[in-house]
Design an enzyme around this catalytic site. Structure first.
Site, mmCIF file in Angstrom:
data_model
loop_
_atom_site.group_PDB
_atom_site.id
_atom_site.type_symbol
_atom_site.label_atom_id
_atom_site.label_comp_id
_atom_site.label_asym_id
_atom_site.label_seq_id
_atom_site.Cartn_x
_atom_site.Cartn_y
_atom_site.Cartn_z
ATOM 1 N N THR A 10 61.956 38.241 132.959
ATOM 2 C CA THR A 10 61.661 39.262 132.060
ATOM 3 C C THR A 10 60.421 39.888 132.329
ATOM 4 O O THR A 10 59.848 41.102 131.961
ATOM 5 C CB THR A 10 61.841 38.954 130.641
ATOM 6 O OG1 THR A 10 63.256 38.394 130.328
ATOM 7 C CG2 THR A 10 61.212 39.790 129.609
ATOM 8 N N SER A 41 66.619 34.782 135.142
ATOM 9 C CA SER A 41 66.735 33.536 135.532
ATOM 10 C C SER A 41 68.123 33.058 134.954
ATOM 11 O O SER A 41 68.188 31.920 135.255
ATOM 12 C CB SER A 41 65.474 32.652 135.057
ATOM 13 O OG SER A 41 65.658 32.530 133.439
ATOM 14 N N THR A 90 62.517 33.358 131.576
ATOM 15 C CA THR A 90 62.330 32.210 130.621
ATOM 16 C C THR A 90 63.432 31.346 130.402
ATOM 17 O O THR A 90 63.467 30.229 129.831
ATOM 18 C CB THR A 90 61.705 32.699 129.240
ATOM 19 O OG1 THR A 90 62.571 33.761 128.880
ATOM 20 C CG2 THR A 90 60.333 33.261 129.432
ATOM 21 N N ASP A 91 64.778 32.102 130.494
ATOM 22 C CA ASP A 91 66.025 31.400 130.149
ATOM 23 C C ASP A 91 65.872 29.944 130.782
ATOM 24 O O ASP A 91 66.533 29.013 130.396
ATOM 25 C CB ASP A 91 67.049 32.334 130.660
ATOM 26 C CG ASP A 91 67.535 33.209 129.691
ATOM 27 O OD1 ASP A 91 66.809 33.283 128.759
ATOM 28 O OD2 ASP A 91 68.469 34.066 129.951
#
Length: 311
Positions: free
Chosen positions: A10, A57, A90-91
């Site tokens: 992101t 991710s 971030t996932d």
């Protein structure tokens, strides 16, 4: 010098013009554009940057972990490298951080960061996170802490950091401040070409046992059970788990709840030949098991490695 490795996410994302402001495309902007958007970055010291991946991710895979590991090790080997910053979605950021924490030697800082808002958001958080990560990687106090994560003005150790919320700038949290983190690197000598497949199977009311057989039939060498409560194994799963164990599949009993899953508490782990995850959440227990299997560990060696990882 701090070496920056970009993998997408992101932090490099842009609003999807076809979907409006409700969606964005991750990993669109190159690392040079991200650096140009950070005021004060030049004052943080010398920096080199390289784009190694451009992924959302959610699509990160074990092969990509190995690519990031190789790039980080190569950075470590370059003269004048004081630390590494990795830009990441971030996932699955906590998974990559934990993988690197187990596979990199103690010493030079490695800091992962990302963003909860895309780069073209009017209040993008990526530039501040990037600057904070570079500054932390340059601090002498960050040496020997293993892999760290910086988000929203906070820094965390890889061991206990989790993405606890699906939205908001405060999405990440940990029970351990970065100052208390300790390097691990137990698999720092490992250089696999690939990682063995390990699946996570969720426990829930009515979960079918045929998920176990399906995982084994399609090549899983290990299973992490994300069970209810204190790792409660459904009775209907027992025949399939025993069959998997007879085929040499490593089985780790974990929980979808927080807290420790103790050996032989709430299940006959010793009798069944199962392992337990300690207080590792299932995604991190999976990584520890993958690395243990890649290192050729089995039985007591694998059990000891997992219990140590699990605190």
């Amino acid at each position: 010098m701090i070496h920056l490795l970009a993998t997408g996410g992101t932090i490099a994302g842009e609003i999807d013009p076809e979907a409006g402001h409700g969606r964005y495309r991750a990993g669109v902007r190159p690392v040079e554009a991200l650096l140009a958007a950070v005021p004060g970055l030049a004052d943080a010291g010398p920096l080199s940057a390289r784009q190694i991946l451009a992924l959302d991710s959610k699509d990160m895979a074990p092969a990509d972990w190995l690519a990031i590991l190789a790039a980080t090790r190569a950075s470590f080997a370059e003269p004048g490298c004081d630390g590494v910053v990795i830009l990441h979605g971030t996932d699955t950021l906590e998974e990559t951080a934990w993988f690197l924490h187990l596979t990199l030697p103690a010493g030079k800082p490695v800091v992962l960061t990302g963003a909860m808002r895309p780069a073209d958001h009017p209040a993008a958080d990526g530039p501040a996170n990037l600057l904070a990560a570079v500054r932390l990687a340059a601090r002498p106090e960050a040496r020997g802490k293993g892999v760290l994560v910086v988000m929203n003005g906070m820094a965390f150790g890889a061991r206990r950091v989790v993405k606890a919320r699906c939205s908001g700038l405060d999405a990440f949290e940990s029970t351990e401040p970065w100052q208390a983190a300790r390097a691990d690197g137990r698999f720092a000598g490992l250089a696999p070409d690939a990682l063995p497949r390990v699946d996570i199977l969720p426990g829930y009311a009515g979960a079918p046992a045929d998920l176990i057989a399906a995982s084994v039939a399609t090549g899983a060498r290990g299973l992490v059970l994300a069970l209810c409560g204190h790792g409660s194994v459904p009775s209907a799963w027992l025949p399939a788990l025993r069959a998997a164990h007879r085929q040499g599949v490593a089985i780790v009993r974990g929980s979808r709840a927080s807290g420790r899953v103790e050996p032989d508490a709430n299940a006959d782990d010793s009798g069944e030949g199962w392992l337990t995850a300690g207080d590792l959440p299932p995604p991190k227990a999976r990584i520890a098991l993958m690395l243990g299997l890649a290192a050729g560990l089995s039985g007591d060696g694998l059990r000891a490695a997992l219990l140590d990882c699990g605190g």
